[in-house]
Design a protein around this motif. Sequence first.
Motif, PDB file in Angstrom:
ATOM      1  N   LEU A 211       0.803  -1.234   0.000  1.00 33.95           N
ATOM      2  CA  LEU A 211       0.000   0.000   0.000  1.00 33.95           C
ATOM      3  C   LEU A 211       0.835   1.283   0.000  1.00 33.95           C
ATOM      4  CD1 LEU A 211      -2.813  -1.019   2.551  1.00 33.95           C
ATOM      5  CD2 LEU A 211      -2.885  -1.103   0.059  1.00 33.95           C
ATOM      6  N   LEU A 218       7.964   6.813  -5.465  1.00 33.22           N
ATOM      7  CA  LEU A 218       7.739   7.779  -6.542  1.00 33.22           C
ATOM      8  C   LEU A 218       8.120   9.190  -6.084  1.00 33.22           C
ATOM      9  CD1 LEU A 218       6.572   8.633  -9.302  1.00 33.22           C
ATOM     10  CD2 LEU A 218       4.358   8.870  -8.210  1.00 33.22           C
ATOM     11  N   SER A 221      11.781   9.844  -5.469  1.00 31.38           N
ATOM     12  CA  SER A 221      12.702   9.690  -6.604  1.00 31.38           C
ATOM     13  C   SER A 221      12.590  10.826  -7.611  1.00 31.38           C
ATOM     14  CB  SER A 221      12.416   8.365  -7.325  1.00 31.38           C
ATOM     15  OG  SER A 221      11.148   8.438  -7.963  1.00 31.38           O
ATOM     16  N   LEU A 222      11.645  11.737  -7.381  1.00 26.29           N
ATOM     17  CA  LEU A 222      11.433  12.789  -8.379  1.00 26.29           C
ATOM     18  C   LEU A 222      12.523  13.859  -8.293  1.00 26.29           C
ATOM     19  CD1 LEU A 222       7.576  13.329  -8.029  1.00 26.29           C
ATOM     20  CD2 LEU A 222       8.786  12.172  -9.890  1.00 26.29           C
ATOM     21  N   LEU A 229       0.493  18.697  -1.173  1.00 26.62           N
ATOM     22  CA  LEU A 229      -0.275  17.490  -0.842  1.00 26.62           C
ATOM     23  C   LEU A 229       0.477  16.223  -1.283  1.00 26.62           C
ATOM     24  CD1 LEU A 229      -2.881  16.117   0.166  1.00 26.62           C
ATOM     25  CD2 LEU A 229      -3.866  16.475  -2.099  1.00 26.62           C
ATOM     26  N   ASP A 230       1.087  16.288  -2.446  1.00 26.84           N
ATOM     27  CA  ASP A 230       1.841  15.140  -2.946  1.00 26.84           C
ATOM     28  C   ASP A 230       3.084  14.906  -2.081  1.00 26.84           C
ATOM     29  OD1 ASP A 230       0.739  14.664  -6.074  1.00 26.84           O
ATOM     30  OD2 ASP A 230       0.415  16.627  -5.219  1.00 26.84           O
ATOM     31  N   VAL A 426       1.121  18.256 -10.025  1.00 25.25           N
ATOM     32  CA  VAL A 426       0.520  17.221  -9.173  1.00 25.25           C
ATOM     33  C   VAL A 426       1.017  15.874  -9.698  1.00 25.25           C
ATOM     34  CG1 VAL A 426      -1.538  18.544  -8.587  1.00 25.25           C
ATOM     35  CG2 VAL A 426      -1.558  17.090 -10.597  1.00 25.25           C
ATOM     36  N   MET A 427       1.210  14.941  -8.819  1.00 24.95           N
ATOM     37  CA  MET A 427       1.783  13.656  -9.241  1.00 24.95           C
ATOM     38  C   MET A 427       0.933  12.459  -8.868  1.00 24.95           C
ATOM     39  SD  MET A 427       4.475  14.010 -11.003  1.00 24.95           S
ATOM     40  CE  MET A 427       4.981  12.300 -11.090  1.00 24.95           C
ATOM     41  N   LEU A 428       0.332  12.485  -7.701  1.00 26.90           N
ATOM     42  CA  LEU A 428      -0.294  11.274  -7.179  1.00 26.90           C
ATOM     43  C   LEU A 428      -1.769  11.173  -7.545  1.00 26.90           C
ATOM     44  CD1 LEU A 428       1.321  11.269  -3.622  1.00 26.90           C
ATOM     45  CD2 LEU A 428       1.908   9.792  -5.556  1.00 26.90           C
ATOM     46  N   THR A 429      -2.228   9.949  -7.710  1.00 30.54           N
ATOM     47  CA  THR A 429      -3.640   9.737  -7.973  1.00 30.54           C
ATOM     48  C   THR A 429      -4.416   9.909  -6.670  1.00 30.54           C
ATOM     49  OG1 THR A 429      -3.451   7.392  -7.490  1.00 30.54           O
ATOM     50  CG2 THR A 429      -3.173   8.047  -9.789  1.00 30.54           C
ATOM     51  N   THR A 430      -5.711  10.152  -6.812  1.00 30.72           N
ATOM     52  CA  THR A 430      -6.562  10.295  -5.619  1.00 30.72           C
ATOM     53  C   THR A 430      -6.539   8.995  -4.817  1.00 30.72           C
ATOM     54  OG1 THR A 430      -7.934  11.715  -6.974  1.00 30.72           O
ATOM     55  CG2 THR A 430      -8.856  11.035  -4.876  1.00 30.72           C
ATOM     56  N   THR A 431      -6.523   7.861  -5.511  1.00 33.64           N
ATOM     57  CA  THR A 431      -6.491   6.569  -4.813  1.00 33.64           C
ATOM     58  C   THR A 431      -5.245   6.455  -3.946  1.00 33.64           C
ATOM     59  OG1 THR A 431      -7.595   5.622  -6.731  1.00 33.64           O
ATOM     60  CG2 THR A 431      -6.670   4.072  -5.156  1.00 33.64           C
ATOM     61  N   ILE A 433      -3.477   8.892  -2.659  1.00 34.58           N
ATOM     62  CA  ILE A 433      -3.568   9.829  -1.532  1.00 34.58           C
ATOM     63  C   ILE A 433      -4.516   9.277  -0.463  1.00 34.58           C
ATOM     64  CG2 ILE A 433      -4.340  12.154  -0.851  1.00 34.58           C
ATOM     65  CD1 ILE A 433      -3.424  13.041  -3.711  1.00 34.58           C
ATOM     66  N   THR A 435      -5.327   6.141   0.016  1.00 38.46           N
ATOM     67  CA  THR A 435      -4.729   4.949   0.627  1.00 38.46           C
ATOM     68  C   THR A 435      -3.747   5.348   1.725  1.00 38.46           C
ATOM     69  OG1 THR A 435      -4.906   3.816  -1.488  1.00 38.46           O
ATOM     70  CG2 THR A 435      -3.439   2.829   0.128  1.00 38.46           C
TER      71      THR A 435
ATOM     72  N   LYS B 128      13.893   3.457 -15.885  1.00 35.03           N
ATOM     73  CA  LYS B 128      13.996   3.090 -14.468  1.00 35.03           C
ATOM     74  C   LYS B 128      13.783   1.599 -14.211  1.00 35.03           C
ATOM     75  CE  LYS B 128      13.510   7.351 -12.044  1.00 35.03           C
ATOM     76  NZ  LYS B 128      12.701   8.287 -11.299  1.00 35.03           N
ATOM     77  N   ILE B 177     -12.017   6.180  -9.085  1.00 28.70           N
ATOM     78  CA  ILE B 177     -11.985   7.441  -8.320  1.00 28.70           C
ATOM     79  C   ILE B 177     -11.317   8.495  -9.203  1.00 28.70           C
ATOM     80  CG2 ILE B 177     -11.102   8.557  -6.233  1.00 28.70           C
ATOM     81  CD1 ILE B 177     -11.060   5.816  -4.895  1.00 28.70           C
ATOM     82  N   PRO B 178     -12.031   9.597  -9.457  1.00 29.81           N
ATOM     83  CA  PRO B 178     -11.439  10.595 -10.359  1.00 29.81           C
ATOM     84  C   PRO B 178     -10.204  11.264  -9.752  1.00 29.81           C
ATOM     85  CG  PRO B 178     -13.566  11.341  -9.484  1.00 29.81           C
ATOM     86  CD  PRO B 178     -13.372   9.961  -9.000  1.00 29.81           C
ATOM     87  N   ASN B 179      -9.273  11.585 -10.608  1.00 25.59           N
ATOM     88  CA  ASN B 179      -8.035  12.232 -10.159  1.00 25.59           C
ATOM     89  C   ASN B 179      -8.114  13.744 -10.254  1.00 25.59           C
ATOM     90  OD1 ASN B 179      -6.482   9.965  -9.484  1.00 25.59           O
ATOM     91  ND2 ASN B 179      -6.129   9.551 -11.656  1.00 25.59           N
ATOM     92  N   ARG B 180      -7.185  14.401  -9.561  1.00 20.33           N
ATOM     93  CA  ARG B 180      -7.079  15.857  -9.709  1.00 20.33           C
ATOM     94  C   ARG B 180      -6.609  16.167 -11.130  1.00 20.33           C
ATOM     95  NH1 ARG B 180      -2.564  16.818  -5.504  1.00 20.33           N
ATOM     96  NH2 ARG B 180      -2.020  14.781  -6.352  1.00 20.33           N
ATOM     97  N   GLY B 182      -4.457  16.917 -14.038  1.00 19.70           N
ATOM     98  CA  GLY B 182      -3.005  16.846 -14.203  1.00 19.70           C
ATOM     99  C   GLY B 182      -2.380  15.609 -13.584  1.00 19.70           C
ATOM    100  N   ALA B 183      -3.140  14.909 -12.740  1.00 24.79           N
ATOM    101  CA  ALA B 183      -2.556  13.720 -12.101  1.00 24.79           C
ATOM    102  C   ALA B 183      -2.756  12.498 -12.991  1.00 24.79           C
ATOM    103  CB  ALA B 183      -3.206  13.484 -10.749  1.00 24.79           C
TER     104      ALA B 183
END
Lengths: 493, 337
Positions: A211, A218, A221-222, A229-230, A426-431, A433, A435, B128, B177-180, B182-183
């Motif tokens: 999880l 991720l 490593s950026l 938030l990310d 923004v990088m992370l999906t809502t799922t 975040i 989780t 990677k 689940i919809p993303n923000r 740009g994500a």
Amino acid sequence: MVFNSFTFVIFFAVMLALHNAPLPWKVKKINLLLGSYLFYALWNPPFILLLWLSTVVDFYMARLIADEHRPARRKALLAVSLVLNLGMLSYFKYGGFLLENFTVLLDSLGIAFQAAKPDIILPVGISFYTFVTLSYTLDVYRRKFAPEPSLLNFALFVTYFPHLVAGPIVRPEDLIPQFKTPHRATADQLRWGLLLLSLGLFMKVTIADGLLADTADLIFSLPFPVQPLDAWTGVLAFSGQIFCDFAGYSTCAIGVSLCLGFVLPDNFRYPYAAIGFRDFWRRWHITLSTWLRDYLYIPLGGNRHGAFRTYINLMITMLLGGLWHGASWNFVVWGGLHGLFLCVERLIEQAGLRRAEAGEWAESKPLVSRASVVGLPGNQAVRRFGLALLTLFLVNITWVFFRAPTFDGAMLLMLCMFGAIPDAPVMLTTTAILTVGLVTVGLITCHWLLRDSSLVQLARRLPGWVLSLAWAALLILVILTQKGSGSFIYFQF
Amino acid sequence: MLLTKQTALLCAGLVLAFVVSWELYWRSQNVVLGYNDDDSRWAATRQLIYQSTPTRPVLIGSSRSKFDIDLETWEQIVGQKPIQLSLNGTSPRPVLTDLGNDPNFRGTLIVDVTEMLFFSPDRSFPEKEALRRVHHYPHWSLSEQASFWISEMLESRLVFLDEMNLSLGAFLKKLPIPNRPGAFGGPVFPREFEVVSPDRQSRMTLAFLADTTLQNEVKQVWVDVGKYVPMKPAVGAELLAILNATKRSVDQIRARGGRVIFLRTPSDGVMRQAEKALFPREKYWNRLLTHTQTTGIYFEDYPELRQFTCPEWSHLAPQDAITFTQNLIPVVRPLTR
């Protein structure tokens, strides 16, 4: 071999069968020792020689130290053991780091020096078994106990597979007495051991690897900034990952050992409910913090030589504790921050005590926790929870330096966390975040509810069928996660 | 007593009941048995490279190589099965560098060139995963090898052991689940899209080929990748560095008696248009061949290789992969003599 692998399942079944077979106690111990060597050798067979060297040298050196009465010779014999153990650790763990920094130093002095890049592989668990053998020799030197007469018992104490590669860092008095008399798990110990093994696997496989790891990996490593938030989600993911990975390993180790009838010391006690940093280190990697306290902080003088020396000793202990984790300045910064927070906490505590003694707080009755003396308004439970959250917040700041691959990377992430870089992507999906958020809230809740209790007490309160359901849920989630046999983070230390 | 015998037995019964019902459920859904294409499977395949001959090439590249070259067909015609080291979504360059640096590799190498992956800058996302596997290989422990063989045995019998599609992580990734804005969490494919066999062959399932909705889902994935991960084709010094690094590895392999062939497999639709626009053949493919002085096979140059349609613009259907392989072997053969 890792606990979360099919190889271990077969290995453990064989070890359990042999340990419960009608064989003489000495034969069972030889089985355990040979099994432990096999457990270690399946990573990298040649490194078993280092383990043997450390075992044999410390066994005989401790006997020589015990038989010797001339202080100078005793010290010389101790030095031989220290040089060998710390020398091996320094070469394998810090060789490249020292050479790199030496090169930088010469460059800064204008001396061109091009060192060949050393190709050193770090033997798994060397930091752990070095501390195990060191504590034995130091305790014999201090005449805390007589040296162990049996090489078999001593070798098994050093090599015993559940604790060998990532702790808990056992002390001689924890384990050697248990090897002296026949031990076999009772039916209750066996079941409890299996439950702990299941819990440890759940923490490692499902939570840490399944999880949280991807999100933490991720974000850390950026090479470019991200939204606050990310950044916070990445840091919280690592915070949960490192706990579940390491405490998961310790829980597996304790459970596996219990199945064989041997008790290992606790290594974690709900650290994310700690109130203050002193409390944190009584709950996080307990066997390391007590080792550093007994063999570094107290010999340095501890708090016996005045306030200033106490703070210096604290800082030295935590800086070296940081460096123990790895050959990188980031680990030194991590240790330094923990030392700094411990010093600040001590300052506040001392000031509070002085003011309390002067009667300034006679009416407000300061909140006295294990770690803090802080006068804050409001309900005591709320104040304590607030302080725990503040501690966790600061612990998370330190994790940034622990996990980031470079110091610049850590600083970039810190800037992102506090919103100093506008318009970052923004990088992370809502799922992801959600989780991380749910796991974090779950962890904090569990730690807070169990901070003054234990799993045993919790198990006593629950009806049998609820325990069965919970235990089955842990195993089902491990099976569902299907993560391969990923290494534990602390193996690299 | 904390845990009674009944507590433990009830737990064991529940776990067993779950495993049996879970397996039966997925079988009832006609899920095709596949294998996890994980680090250990790649490492086990990497061990075979020293057996490579002109008739048994090592294949490196991305998913197109895994879908488009049918290993069994190759074996039926030539007598030996190629060694499949390609990795989905990655650039082959880290593996090429690894094989170039391996003093014992003297075999034949077919490098699949998917331009947007091959010409991605050093250390970028497409590198990677390949780098990770290359770095892991020397540390593939005896314990991991033993676990791999046990896992192989279980995977050959249990459908639900499919980390890519039927694990907790896979289910979470597919939550609607919809993303923000740009994500983008990376490509998420329908489980029918790919099944991997023990030799690392990838194939689309019959269900995927029969369902245009699923095919459109994958097309949408490619559109999303293009939208959220904008391609920045390497140019100038960056491109030259890539070409030089490739040439170095190719020369290393050749110096030991090995052979290298570049291969461009089919693509079509929007994907092909984007590739043509971003990576014009003369600027990338042609330059790669001339810079490395290497022979290449570009599907469009051969009538027998350009007759295919990709159901989702990027990979061949299993039946087409068989024909493609049958047609490819006569083209490859003279180049490996």
